[in-house]
Design a protein around this motif. Sequence first.
Motif, PDB file in Angstrom:
ATOM      1  N   UNK A 149       0.826  -1.207   0.000  1.00  0.00           N
ATOM      2  CA  UNK A 149       0.000   0.000   0.000  1.00  0.00           C
ATOM      3  C   UNK A 149       0.862   1.260   0.000  1.00  0.00           C
ATOM      4  N   UNK A 150       1.944   1.232   0.764  1.00  0.00           N
ATOM      5  CA  UNK A 150       2.851   2.387   0.818  1.00  0.00           C
ATOM      6  C   UNK A 150       3.483   2.623  -0.548  1.00  0.00           C
ATOM      7  N   UNK A 151       3.833   1.552  -1.234  1.00  0.00           N
ATOM      8  CA  UNK A 151       4.427   1.681  -2.573  1.00  0.00           C
ATOM      9  C   UNK A 151       3.408   2.191  -3.580  1.00  0.00           C
ATOM     10  N   UNK A 152       2.175   1.711  -3.483  1.00  0.00           N
ATOM     11  CA  UNK A 152       1.148   2.089  -4.457  1.00  0.00           C
ATOM     12  C   UNK A 152       0.615   3.498  -4.235  1.00  0.00           C
ATOM     13  N   UNK A 153       0.527   3.915  -2.965  1.00  0.00           N
ATOM     14  CA  UNK A 153      -0.096   5.208  -2.672  1.00  0.00           C
ATOM     15  C   UNK A 153       0.516   5.848  -1.432  1.00  0.00           C
ATOM     16  N   UNK A 154       1.740   6.339  -1.533  1.00  0.00           N
ATOM     17  CA  UNK A 154       2.385   6.972  -0.375  1.00  0.00           C
ATOM     18  C   UNK A 154       1.724   8.284   0.042  1.00  0.00           C
ATOM     19  N   UNK A 155       0.842   8.801  -0.801  1.00  0.00           N
ATOM     20  CA  UNK A 155       0.113  10.024  -0.448  1.00  0.00           C
ATOM     21  C   UNK A 155      -0.918   9.752   0.647  1.00  0.00           C
ATOM     22  N   UNK A 156      -1.263   8.481   0.876  1.00  0.00           N
ATOM     23  CA  UNK A 156      -2.285   8.116   1.864  1.00  0.00           C
ATOM     24  C   UNK A 156      -1.744   7.160   2.926  1.00  0.00           C
ATOM     25  N   UNK A 165      -5.899  10.982  -5.824  1.00  0.00           N
ATOM     26  CA  UNK A 165      -5.233   9.777  -5.327  1.00  0.00           C
ATOM     27  C   UNK A 165      -6.161   8.566  -5.234  1.00  0.00           C
ATOM     28  N   UNK A 166      -7.414   8.723  -5.658  1.00  0.00           N
ATOM     29  CA  UNK A 166      -8.386   7.635  -5.526  1.00  0.00           C
ATOM     30  C   UNK A 166      -7.948   6.360  -6.249  1.00  0.00           C
ATOM     31  N   UNK A 167      -7.490   6.486  -7.463  1.00  0.00           N
ATOM     32  CA  UNK A 167      -7.093   5.305  -8.240  1.00  0.00           C
ATOM     33  C   UNK A 167      -5.951   4.564  -7.555  1.00  0.00           C
ATOM     34  N   UNK A 168      -4.963   5.298  -7.060  1.00  0.00           N
ATOM     35  CA  UNK A 168      -3.827   4.669  -6.384  1.00  0.00           C
ATOM     36  C   UNK A 168      -4.256   4.033  -5.062  1.00  0.00           C
ATOM     37  N   UNK A 169      -5.170   4.666  -4.342  1.00  0.00           N
ATOM     38  CA  UNK A 169      -5.654   4.107  -3.074  1.00  0.00           C
ATOM     39  C   UNK A 169      -6.430   2.813  -3.305  1.00  0.00           C
ATOM     40  N   UNK A 170      -7.237   2.780  -4.344  1.00  0.00           N
ATOM     41  CA  UNK A 170      -7.976   1.560  -4.683  1.00  0.00           C
ATOM     42  C   UNK A 170      -6.997   0.457  -5.102  1.00  0.00           C
ATOM     43  N   UNK A 171      -5.966   0.819  -5.838  1.00  0.00           N
ATOM     44  CA  UNK A 171      -4.935  -0.151  -6.214  1.00  0.00           C
ATOM     45  C   UNK A 171      -4.259  -0.712  -4.965  1.00  0.00           C
ATOM     46  N   UNK A 172      -3.961   0.157  -4.009  1.00  0.00           N
ATOM     47  CA  UNK A 172      -3.355  -0.285  -2.757  1.00  0.00           C
ATOM     48  C   UNK A 172      -4.268  -1.275  -2.038  1.00  0.00           C
ATOM     49  N   UNK A 173      -5.546  -0.963  -1.967  1.00  0.00           N
ATOM     50  CA  UNK A 173      -6.509  -1.867  -1.332  1.00  0.00           C
ATOM     51  C   UNK A 173      -6.568  -3.207  -2.061  1.00  0.00           C
ATOM     52  N   UNK A 174      -6.664  -3.147  -3.366  1.00  0.00           N
ATOM     53  CA  UNK A 174      -6.820  -4.363  -4.157  1.00  0.00           C
ATOM     54  C   UNK A 174      -5.576  -5.248  -4.132  1.00  0.00           C
ATOM     55  N   UNK A 175      -4.406  -4.651  -3.930  1.00  0.00           N
ATOM     56  CA  UNK A 175      -3.157  -5.411  -3.921  1.00  0.00           C
ATOM     57  C   UNK A 175      -2.710  -5.850  -2.534  1.00  0.00           C
ATOM     58  N   UNK A 176      -3.464  -5.498  -1.510  1.00  0.00           N
ATOM     59  CA  UNK A 176      -3.108  -5.904  -0.147  1.00  0.00           C
ATOM     60  C   UNK A 176      -3.238  -7.424  -0.037  1.00  0.00           C
ATOM     61  N   UNK A 177      -2.148  -8.131   0.271  1.00  0.00           N
ATOM     62  CA  UNK A 177      -2.203  -9.590   0.289  1.00  0.00           C
ATOM     63  C   UNK A 177      -3.031 -10.183   1.425  1.00  0.00           C
ATOM     64  N   UNK A 178      -3.330  -9.386   2.443  1.00  0.00           N
ATOM     65  CA  UNK A 178      -4.146  -9.873   3.565  1.00  0.00           C
ATOM     66  C   UNK A 178      -5.496  -9.169   3.640  1.00  0.00           C
ATOM     67  N   UNK A 179      -5.803  -8.344   2.658  1.00  0.00           N
ATOM     68  CA  UNK A 179      -7.107  -7.676   2.513  1.00  0.00           C
ATOM     69  C   UNK A 179      -7.557  -6.961   3.787  1.00  0.00           C
ATOM     70  N   UNK A 180      -6.691  -6.107   4.325  1.00  0.00           N
ATOM     71  CA  UNK A 180      -7.047  -5.378   5.554  1.00  0.00           C
ATOM     72  C   UNK A 180      -7.306  -3.892   5.320  1.00  0.00           C
TER      73      UNK A 180
END
Length: 61
Positions: free
Chosen positions: A15-22, A41-56
């Motif tokens: 998430x930090x790599x995908x969206x360090x703004x958040x 930053x919405x697109x990057x934040x959604x990418x961060x959520x979707x790529x979280x391996x533990x879905x938290x």
Amino acid sequence: MKARVNDGCISCGACVAACPEVFRFNDDGVAEAYTDVASEDEEAAVEARDNCPVAVIDIEE
């Protein structure tokens, strides 16, 4: 939009790599959402959520 990192973060950094703004690592070494999600930053934040391996990550309007 608001983002939240729930219990269970494994500190992988996706998430930090995908969206360090958040997302950043807190003093305990786990990720946190430290600010609201700006419209640009919405697109990057959604990418961060979707790529979280533990879905938290939650993102709410």
